[in-house]
Write a protein that holds these residues in place. Structure first.
Motif, PDB file in Angstrom:
ATOM      1  N   GLY A   1       0.936  -1.317   0.017  1.00 32.71           N
ATOM      2  CA  GLY A   1      -0.055  -0.044   0.137  1.00 32.71           C
ATOM      3  C   GLY A   1       0.659   1.353   0.016  1.00 32.71           C
ATOM      4  O   GLY A   1       2.102   1.261  -0.213  1.00 32.71           O
ATOM      5  N   TRP A   2       0.329   2.674   0.235  1.00 36.56           N
ATOM      6  CA  TRP A   2       0.780   3.637   0.252  1.00 36.56           C
ATOM      7  C   TRP A   2       1.384   4.157   1.546  1.00 36.56           C
ATOM      8  O   TRP A   2       0.664   4.110   2.387  1.00 36.56           O
ATOM      9  CB  TRP A   2      -0.135   4.685  -0.564  1.00 36.56           C
ATOM     10  N   VAL A   3       2.237   4.923   1.613  1.00 34.84           N
ATOM     11  CA  VAL A   3       3.099   5.476   2.856  1.00 34.84           C
ATOM     12  C   VAL A   3       2.681   7.024   2.450  1.00 34.84           C
ATOM     13  O   VAL A   3       3.155   7.339   1.506  1.00 34.84           O
ATOM     14  CB  VAL A   3       4.261   5.054   3.105  1.00 34.84           C
ATOM     15  N   THR A   4       2.154   7.682   3.515  1.00 35.00           N
ATOM     16  CA  THR A   4       2.317   9.166   3.361  1.00 35.00           C
ATOM     17  C   THR A   4       3.358   9.871   4.342  1.00 35.00           C
ATOM     18  O   THR A   4       3.369   9.670   5.291  1.00 35.00           O
ATOM     19  CB  THR A   4       0.820   9.606   3.799  1.00 35.00           C
ATOM     20  N   VAL A   5       4.153  10.322   3.588  1.00 39.27           N
ATOM     21  CA  VAL A   5       5.346  11.049   4.096  1.00 39.27           C
ATOM     22  C   VAL A   5       4.940  12.533   4.435  1.00 39.27           C
ATOM     23  O   VAL A   5       4.779  13.386   3.171  1.00 39.27           O
ATOM     24  CB  VAL A   5       6.709  10.961   3.446  1.00 39.27           C
ATOM     25  N   GLY A   6       5.212  13.241   5.533  1.00 35.28           N
ATOM     26  CA  GLY A   6       5.050  14.599   5.740  1.00 35.28           C
ATOM     27  C   GLY A   6       6.364  15.240   5.927  1.00 35.28           C
ATOM     28  O   GLY A   6       6.878  14.911   6.721  1.00 35.28           O
ATOM     29  N   LEU A   7       6.748  16.347   5.291  1.00 34.59           N
ATOM     30  CA  LEU A   7       7.685  17.183   4.946  1.00 34.59           C
ATOM     31  C   LEU A   7       7.340  18.403   5.556  1.00 34.59           C
ATOM     32  O   LEU A   7       6.744  19.239   5.193  1.00 34.59           O
ATOM     33  CB  LEU A   7       8.342  17.357   3.744  1.00 34.59           C
TER      34      LEU A   7
ATOM     35  N   ILE B   1       3.089  19.801  13.839  1.00 33.38           N
ATOM     36  CA  ILE B   1       2.947  18.451  13.871  1.00 33.38           C
ATOM     37  C   ILE B   1       1.553  17.714  14.277  1.00 33.38           C
ATOM     38  O   ILE B   1       1.297  16.917  13.252  1.00 33.38           O
ATOM     39  CB  ILE B   1       3.984  17.825  14.833  1.00 33.38           C
ATOM     40  N   PRO B   2       0.804  17.952  14.850  1.00 36.16           N
ATOM     41  CA  PRO B   2      -0.684  17.310  14.868  1.00 36.16           C
ATOM     42  C   PRO B   2      -1.417  17.852  13.769  1.00 36.16           C
ATOM     43  O   PRO B   2      -2.130  16.881  13.305  1.00 36.16           O
ATOM     44  CB  PRO B   2      -1.145  18.006  16.206  1.00 36.16           C
ATOM     45  N   GLN B   3      -1.268  18.941  13.198  1.00 36.44           N
ATOM     46  CA  GLN B   3      -1.892  19.063  11.927  1.00 36.44           C
ATOM     47  C   GLN B   3      -1.466  18.091  10.845  1.00 36.44           C
ATOM     48  O   GLN B   3      -2.181  17.892   9.905  1.00 36.44           O
ATOM     49  CB  GLN B   3      -1.661  20.829  11.614  1.00 36.44           C
ATOM     50  N   LEU B   4      -0.179  18.112  10.747  1.00 36.59           N
ATOM     51  CA  LEU B   4       0.232  17.166   9.565  1.00 36.59           C
ATOM     52  C   LEU B   4      -0.105  15.688   9.956  1.00 36.59           C
ATOM     53  O   LEU B   4      -0.594  14.992   8.968  1.00 36.59           O
ATOM     54  CB  LEU B   4       1.860  16.880   9.819  1.00 36.59           C
TER      55      LEU B   4
ATOM     56  N   GLY C   1      -2.837  13.172   7.591  1.00 31.29           N
ATOM     57  CA  GLY C   1      -2.858  11.886   6.919  1.00 31.29           C
ATOM     58  C   GLY C   1      -1.367  11.270   7.070  1.00 31.29           C
ATOM     59  O   GLY C   1      -0.933  10.304   6.417  1.00 31.29           O
ATOM     60  N   ALA C   2      -0.207  12.177   7.636  1.00 29.89           N
ATOM     61  CA  ALA C   2       1.159  11.640   7.572  1.00 29.89           C
ATOM     62  C   ALA C   2       1.390  10.383   8.517  1.00 29.89           C
ATOM     63  O   ALA C   2       0.997  10.451   9.425  1.00 29.89           O
ATOM     64  CB  ALA C   2       2.026  12.808   8.007  1.00 29.89           C
ATOM     65  N   ASP C   3       2.088   9.537   7.828  1.00 30.46           N
ATOM     66  CA  ASP C   3       2.478   8.262   8.635  1.00 30.46           C
ATOM     67  C   ASP C   3       3.887   8.491   9.054  1.00 30.46           C
ATOM     68  O   ASP C   3       4.130   7.903  10.207  1.00 30.46           O
ATOM     69  CB  ASP C   3       2.523   6.894   7.556  1.00 30.46           C
ATOM     70  N   VAL C   4       4.721   9.243   8.329  1.00 29.49           N
ATOM     71  CA  VAL C   4       5.955   9.497   8.739  1.00 29.49           C
ATOM     72  C   VAL C   4       6.376  10.990   8.550  1.00 29.49           C
ATOM     73  O   VAL C   4       5.759  11.821   7.763  1.00 29.49           O
ATOM     74  CB  VAL C   4       7.025   8.662   7.687  1.00 29.49           C
ATOM     75  N   VAL C   5       6.980  11.582   9.408  1.00 30.33           N
ATOM     76  CA  VAL C   5       7.360  12.843   9.787  1.00 30.33           C
ATOM     77  C   VAL C   5       8.649  13.114   9.523  1.00 30.33           C
ATOM     78  O   VAL C   5       9.470  12.721  10.473  1.00 30.33           O
ATOM     79  CB  VAL C   5       6.391  13.523  11.053  1.00 30.33           C
ATOM     80  N   ILE C   6       9.240  13.860   8.752  1.00 31.36           N
ATOM     81  CA  ILE C   6      10.609  14.484   8.345  1.00 31.36           C
ATOM     82  C   ILE C   6      10.633  15.841   8.481  1.00 31.36           C
ATOM     83  O   ILE C   6       9.717  16.447   7.829  1.00 31.36           O
ATOM     84  CB  ILE C   6      11.098  13.965   7.160  1.00 31.36           C
ATOM     85  N   VAL C   7      11.484  16.562   9.335  1.00 35.63           N
ATOM     86  CA  VAL C   7      11.628  18.025   9.536  1.00 35.63           C
ATOM     87  C   VAL C   7      12.718  18.411   8.963  1.00 35.63           C
ATOM     88  O   VAL C   7      13.899  17.970   9.254  1.00 35.63           O
ATOM     89  CB  VAL C   7      11.392  18.388  11.014  1.00 35.63           C
ATOM     90  N   THR C   8      12.819  19.624   8.100  1.00 33.43           N
ATOM     91  CA  THR C   8      13.898  20.330   7.910  1.00 33.43           C
ATOM     92  C   THR C   8      14.081  21.471   8.844  1.00 33.43           C
ATOM     93  O   THR C   8      12.959  22.411   8.859  1.00 33.43           O
ATOM     94  CB  THR C   8      13.934  20.929   6.556  1.00 33.43           C
TER      95      THR C   8
END
Length: 610
Positions: free
Chosen positions: A196-202, A235-238, A242-249
């Motif tokens: 399936g799909w992974v949703t990544v939040g940047l 981060i809660p908004q992300l 639907g973000a499964d993974v969260v990466i921050v710059t």
């Protein structure tokens, strides 16, 4: 070697580029960094996130100040063209569909190439920014804002943003009028897997120091919230999106501290605090500090989970590779492990697509910076400027002070004697006697700071000098190595005070002279402080020529942020020096050089060796 056509040669190239990381070699050999624990028959998936930061408009491995390929003692190579070769090789190795590429900011300032497309041939609807051309050729997924993005003003920043094929992220930057976020806070990227799909939040966050350092460009237009404060909202908004993974710059260093002290309610360097205090983050690409962090883990206080931090040095010298192992259980993706390592750009050649995209702009910049505009009567070097009086720093101070003198000439502050401050931004300045080019001047003053003047008293000048003298370590003998004298650790500089935070104060109308006694405690080091041959009066008033970075709080020097502003033309100091040379035809050391300060130990001269 750097254009592999087979997986074996590509892997050999990437292995040769490895820098640190706990399981980098195993990762490149094709094994996961840490075995996932799928459980319940879940299929593990490896997501790879590649990162750069603090490119500072370095596209080519080229030193515009020396007109030669870049070189340092470590043999590094610089530029996004170098990094692109590693990025594209890693995509081929991991699979492009499983790989995202991000940057943590400070992208459009830092080289004459940046200056050329900001001031000489400004970017527009028809003139493309070199970092838009280069990053589009690489194929980034997102770039975070850095503090230097605001140096050339918001209109140029927006023009660059409009030329990007991907979003520019800055969650904690708000419109000063409406309070709404001024830039995209995050972007969601969907990655297809066999399960399936992974949703990544940047997400992008930038140091709030922007509000100080570029006050003239952002005041009344943009507000900068604290990194942790904003992350607790975004981060809660992300996650809700639907973000499964969260990466921050995070354009904010990993070592806590603020160069501006308490001038803002939010810290400058908050990446570690971000990892500790805001749950839901899986990995952070750190920027701003220009440090090399292959892999570091910080435990989140709320969740107990480890957050991965990595920082790929600066200027495209390194590329961060973050490998996140994911497992899907009961319809929910979980990061079971995360590791990172760095790749070294000196091991490869430049990517041809990036070179082609920016070649014309590079050549135009080289031509521009090599234009002869006058002559210099003697060599100007900063090799020893951090511990002894230097004609190179005097040259900067003289032009700054002379410019301010002229600006104040017909106004109420015309009678004030003029002082000036300047620092050695680099110990590598080496301007030869003879023909003087724009390149030479740009090398003498490498930042895009602007010039203004403020009103100060003799007491404030002494306090300023005492603060500046924190840069030096305590010394007991009369001979010492430079490393044992400079770059002292302070509360606001836990990694050591940088050279650019040691200011020399110069008198234009009469010499300002002083000694710095390193046997004395911090705050009591300035001795023999005189102006025009007489002891400096604490109530005497001066006009002080100062750059916008320092006056707005950079370095947290006393009094300058609240001192009355006498003039502020918002003209770049570098351009002022160029204008001075063009107008006078020469940079004459006999005109501006002074022997006005020295280091001592218990009153005896200190000899400093390299």
């Amino acid at each position: 070697m750097t254009d592999p056509t087979t997986p074996l040669s590509r892997r050999a190239m990437l292995t040769a580029a490895l820098v640190g990381g706990s399981a980098a070699a195993a990762t490149l050999a094709g094994a996961p960094a840490v075995s996932a624990s799928p459980g319940n028959g879940g299929k593990p998936f490896t997501l790879t996130v590649l990162g750069t930061t603090d490119l500072h408009n370095n596209v080519f491995n080229w030193d515009y100040f020396k007109n030669t390929p870049y070189a340092d003692t470590a043999g590094n190579k610089i530029g996004i063209a170098q990094a692109a070769t590693l990025i594209k090789a890693m995509r081929a190795e991991r699979g492009a569909a499983n790989t995202l590429t991000i940057d943590a900011g400070d992208t459009i300032q830092g080289t004459p190439l940046a200056y050329y497309f900001a001031k000489v041939n400004p970017v527009s609807a028809t003139v493309k920014h070199p970092m838009a051309l280069a990053m589009n050729a690489v194929g980034y997924d997102a770039v975070g804002l850095g503090n230097h993005e605001f140096n050339y003003g918001i209109p140029l920043l927006r023009t660059w943003e409009s030329q990007l094929d991907f979003p520019l992220l800055g969650a904690n930057v708000h419109d000063a009028v409406t309070g709404r976020r001024a830039f995209s806070p995050y972007v969601l990227k969907r990655v297809k897997t066999d399960n399936g799909w992974v949703t990544v939040g940047l997400v992008g966050l930038v140091t709030p120091g922007c509000a100080l350092w570029d006050r003239d460009n952002v005041q009344g237009k943009l507000d900068f919230n604290g990194i942790v404060e904003e992350a607790k909202v975004v981060i809660p908004q992300l996650k809700a999106a639907g973000a499964d993974v969260v990466i921050v710059t995070s354009h904010s260093g990993a070592t806590p501290g603020s160069s501006y002290g308490d001038a803002l309610p939010f810290p400058e360097n908050a990446s570690t605090q971000l990892a500790e205090e805001v749950p839901g983050i899986d990995a952070i690409l750190v920027g701003h500090a220009h440090l090399e962090i292959p892999e570091r883990f910080v435990t989140n206080k709320a969740s107990g989970r480890q957050v991965l931090l990595t920082e790929p040095l600066k200027w495209g010298m390194r590329v961060s590779v973050m490998d996140l192992e994911l497992v899907k259980e009961k319809g929910q993706w979980t990061v079971t492990s995360a590791h990172s390592h760095l790749l070294d750009a000196k091991t490869v050649d430049a990517d041809p697509a990036v070179v082609r995209a920016v070649q014309a702009g590079h050549e135009a910049t080289v031509k521009y910076v090599n234009e002869v505009i006058g002559t210099c009567t003697a060599p100007l070097s900063t090799a020893t400027a951090c511990w002894e009086d230097s004609a190179a720093i005097d040259a900067i101070n003289y032009v700054q002070a002379s410019t301010i003198k002229a600006e104040l000439a017909n106004g109420p502050a015309a009678a004030l004697p003029v002082l000036s401050i300047a620092a050695a931004f680099s110990r590598a300045v080496d301007v030869k006697a003879g023909p003087l080019t724009i390149r030479d001047v740009a090398g003498l003053y490498i930042f895009d700071n602007t010039l203004l003047s403020i009103k100060v008293t003799g007491a404030q000048v002494k306090d300023y000098l005492e603060w500046s003298a924190q840069y030096f370590k305590p010394v007991s003998g009369t001979t010492a190595r430079a490393a044992d004298v400079t770059n002292a650790v302070t509360a606001t500089a836990p990694g050591g005070t940088p050279d650019y935070n040691y200011d020399v104060v110069y008198g234009l109308d009469a010499p300002l002279t002083y000694e710095i006694d390193l046997a004395k405690p911090v705050g009591e080091r300035i001795t023999g402080l005189s102006y025009g041959g007489e002891a400096l009066r604490m109530d005497q008033e001066f006009a002080l020529a100062i750059n916008n970075y320092r006056q707005s709080g950079g370095g947290n020097f006393p009094a300058v942020k609240t001192a009355p502003v006498l003039s502020n033309s918002q003209q770049e100091i570098r351009q002022r020096i160029i204008d001075y040379v063009v107008a006078n035809g020469t940079l004459d050391v006999a005109v501006f050089s002074q022997d006005n300060w020295r280091l001592t130990v218990n009153g005896a001269a200190l000899t400093v060796t390299p």
